[in-house]
Design an enzyme around this catalytic site. Structure first.
Site, PDB file in Angstrom:
ATOM      1  N   LYS A  45       5.333   1.754  -3.113  1.00  0.00           N
ATOM      2  CA  LYS A  45       5.240   3.114  -3.667  1.00  0.00           C
ATOM      3  C   LYS A  45       5.470   3.038  -5.167  1.00  0.00           C
ATOM      4  CE  LYS A  45       4.691   7.425  -2.348  1.00  0.00           C
ATOM      5  NZ  LYS A  45       3.971   7.952  -1.159  1.00  0.00           N
ATOM      6  N   THR A  64      -4.731  13.436   5.397  1.00  0.00           N
ATOM      7  CA  THR A  64      -3.315  13.586   5.761  1.00  0.00           C
ATOM      8  C   THR A  64      -3.109  14.882   6.554  1.00  0.00           C
ATOM      9  OG1 THR A  64      -2.792  12.434   3.716  1.00  0.00           O
ATOM     10  CG2 THR A  64      -0.956  13.447   4.887  1.00  0.00           C
ATOM     11  N   GLN A 101       7.277   3.749   3.890  1.00  0.00           N
ATOM     12  CA  GLN A 101       5.875   3.326   3.943  1.00  0.00           C
ATOM     13  C   GLN A 101       5.693   2.030   4.748  1.00  0.00           C
ATOM     14  OE1 GLN A 101       3.946   5.510   1.569  1.00  0.00           O
ATOM     15  NE2 GLN A 101       2.247   4.962   2.900  1.00  0.00           N
ATOM     16  N   ASN A 122      -2.387  18.974  -1.479  1.00  0.00           N
ATOM     17  CA  ASN A 122      -3.381  18.258  -0.681  1.00  0.00           C
ATOM     18  C   ASN A 122      -3.063  18.275   0.811  1.00  0.00           C
ATOM     19  OD1 ASN A 122      -3.969  15.236   0.519  1.00  0.00           O
ATOM     20  ND2 ASN A 122      -5.712  16.136  -0.551  1.00  0.00           N
ATOM     21  N   LYS A 136       0.854  -1.185   0.000  1.00  0.00           N
ATOM     22  CA  LYS A 136       0.000   0.000   0.000  1.00  0.00           C
ATOM     23  C   LYS A 136       0.883   1.226   0.000  1.00  0.00           C
ATOM     24  CE  LYS A 136      -3.957   2.121   0.342  1.00  0.00           C
ATOM     25  NZ  LYS A 136      -3.563   2.816  -0.917  1.00  0.00           N
ATOM     26  N   GLY A 193      -2.905   8.262  -4.165  1.00  0.00           N
ATOM     27  CA  GLY A 193      -2.289   9.509  -4.610  1.00  0.00           C
ATOM     28  C   GLY A 193      -1.008   9.851  -3.869  1.00  0.00           C
ATOM     29  N   ASP A 194      -0.296  10.811  -4.404  1.00  0.00           N
ATOM     30  CA  ASP A 194       0.888  11.422  -3.774  1.00  0.00           C
ATOM     31  C   ASP A 194       1.117  12.717  -4.574  1.00  0.00           C
ATOM     32  OD1 ASP A 194       3.155  10.711  -1.693  1.00  0.00           O
ATOM     33  OD2 ASP A 194       4.207  11.582  -3.387  1.00  0.00           O
TER      34      ASP A 194
END
Ligand code: NDP
Ligand code: 2IT
Length: 444
Positions: free
Chosen positions: A126, A209, A111, A240, A90, A165-166
């Site tokens: 990732k 986040t 992560q 974001n 993930k 997303g990132d």
């Protein structure tokens, strides 16, 4: 030579061209010394550190797409599936011209521990591409996303690997990728998170986040006899994470006075106008000069500079290594007493050390920004049970997850006699669960 030093030397030799990955490994392994030293014989025999620093697999692929002039463009796509000991891989997908294998590996490595800290069943991975979404038409974005997913779809799935997303990947990109996955695989499943609300997305994932960063920061301050209310906060980034960090800070009674993007930064002594910032960044996808043009109290500066503004709390929310030793010195000199990382590895190793040595409360990204991926895992749960939870339900789960993360890392730091070192606490607490699962599952 100690086991940690031995493995650090091997990792440096094998990954010499990947400075960000080496930086992340350096930080994690060095801070794990008390745990490794206490279990050295077992971990050496089981090659735990060699296994945890080598991804299960790393995928690199060609992404050809046609631009609006009819020209074929070629980008490079990546997915690093790092460790699935506690759940399916993930982690997000970064779309930025600076993306390379070393950057994706550093993010995937971080992560593993971040996802473990959430207490939810998710492994570490990732991905992304060196594609630059800036200035592209919607059709070009769709063409890229469809081509990227045409290859990636062979390796992912709701129980295998669930991207999100990132930087550069938001709701629009996730939508195009989800559509292509569904078309090729013929399956409507929770293979991506951060989806739109009309097709399986979770309420509060967009905010998660930034909101989570503030929930953890508030708890860290509270446990150190301080209150976030009334404090001046400097924030970097205008994406974001930054937008919803600013929003939640305001809801908590703090005053965020800065934001930034890759060309410049805003100082707004009256406090950032979140509605205007959203209009400029989320709707118009414009530069921060437009924020300054619409807001008389705001000053716009070219380049880098938010860390020079006097503040109580600093929240780096843009990208890696954006807060260096000079910035750390300036923050300390200006009386800043807490730094919490919204971005991944935004503070250099030298700056982190300086902040900690000068008594600044320091919450590392893998704990402080874990609210995004935690809420992604809540989106996976909702998809599995084919139900949607209310905003309040998801948000209250997020808040308790972030409060728990802080207490887990605080407790781990105290247990290994490094009380107050939240970097060590986060790495230790994240590592312990992953190692337990690795040992239980044998050599694999
Ligand atoms: P966005 O793409 O929404 O926003 C990124 C922001 O940072 C933009 O304002 C961007 O400016 C700025 N930025 C990006 N790269 C650079 C750079 N090289 N130099 C200067 N400024 C830069 O991304 P997110 O807000 O989602 O991500 C921000 C950080 O948070 C990243 O480190 C990400 O890995 C991390 N993160 C994100 C999570 C999420 O759920 N989205 C979860 C956990 C961590 P510009 O618009 O000019 O490019
Ligand atoms: O760095 C991160 O944790 C993210 N970009 C979010 C990953 C996710 O799967 O939600």
């Amino acid at each position: 030579m100690s086991y940690v030093d031995e493995v650090l030397a091997k990792v440096k030799e094998k990954n010499a061209s990947e400075p960000e990955f080496l930086q992340a490994v350096d930080e994690v392994l060095n801070s794990l010394r008390p745990v490794i030293d206490a279990n050295e014989e077992l971990y050496r025999k089981e090659a735990i550190l060699e296994r945890i620093t080598e991804p299960d697999r790393q995928l690199m692929f060609r992404v050809p797409w046609v631009d609006d002039k009819g020209q074929v463009q070629v980008n490079r796509g990546f997915r690093v599936q790092f460790n699935n000991s506690i759940g399916p891989y993930k982690g997000g997908l970064r779309l930025h011209p600076s993306v390379n294998l070393g950057i994706i590996k550093f993010l995937g490595f971080e992560q593993i521990f971040k996802n473990s800290l959430t207490s939810l069943p998710i492994g570490g991975g990732k991905g992304g591409s060196d594609f630059d979404p800036k200035g592209k038409s919607d059709r070009e974005i769709m063409a890229f996303c469809q081509s990227f997913m045409t290859e990636l779809c062979k390796y992912i799935g709701a129980d295998t690997d669930v991207p999100a997303g990132d930087i550069g990947t938001g709701a629009r990109e996730i939508g195009y990728m989800f559509g292509q996955y569904k078309k090729i695989r013929g399956m409507f499943e929770g293979v991506l998170t951060g989806k739109g609300l009309s097709y399986g997305g979770s309420l509060a994932r967009t905010e998660a986040t930034g909101y989570g960063l503030l929930y953890l920061t508030k708890e860290m301050l509270k446990c150190n006899g301080k209150d976030i209310a009334g404090k001046t906060v400097v924030v970097s980034g205008a994406g974001n994470v930054a937008i919803y960090a600013i929003q939640k800070a305001q809801q908590m009674g703090a005053k965020p006075v800065t934001c930034s993007d890759s060309t410049g930064w805003i100082y707004d002594p009256e406090g950032i106008d979140v509605a205007l910032l959203k209009e400029v960044k989320e709707v118009k996808r414009a530069r921060l000069t437009e924020y300054a043009a619409a807001r008389p109290s705001a000053q716009y500066h070219e380049g880098k500079g938010v860390w020079s503004v006097k503040c109580d709390v600093a929240l780096p929310c843009a990208t890696q290594n954006e807060l260096d030793i000079e910035d750390a010195k300036q923050l300390v000199a200006n009386g800043c007493f807490a730094v919490a990382e919204g971005a991944n590895m935004p503070t250099t190793l030298e700056a982190t050390k300086y902040l900690q040595e000068n008594g600044v409360l320091f919450a590392p990204g893998k704990a402080a920004n874990a609210g995004g991926v935690a809420t992604s895992a809540l989106e996976m749960s909702q998809n599995s049970e084919r139900l949607s939870w209310s905003f309040e339900e998801v948000d209250s789960k997020l808040e308790s997850i972030m409060v728990n993360i802080f207490h887990n890392l605080d407790e781990a730091a105290k247990r290994y006699n490094v009380a107050g070192d939240y970097v060590a606490g986060a790495n230790i607490a994240g590592f312990e669960k992953v190692v337990d699962a690795m040992l239980a599952q044998g050599v694999c």
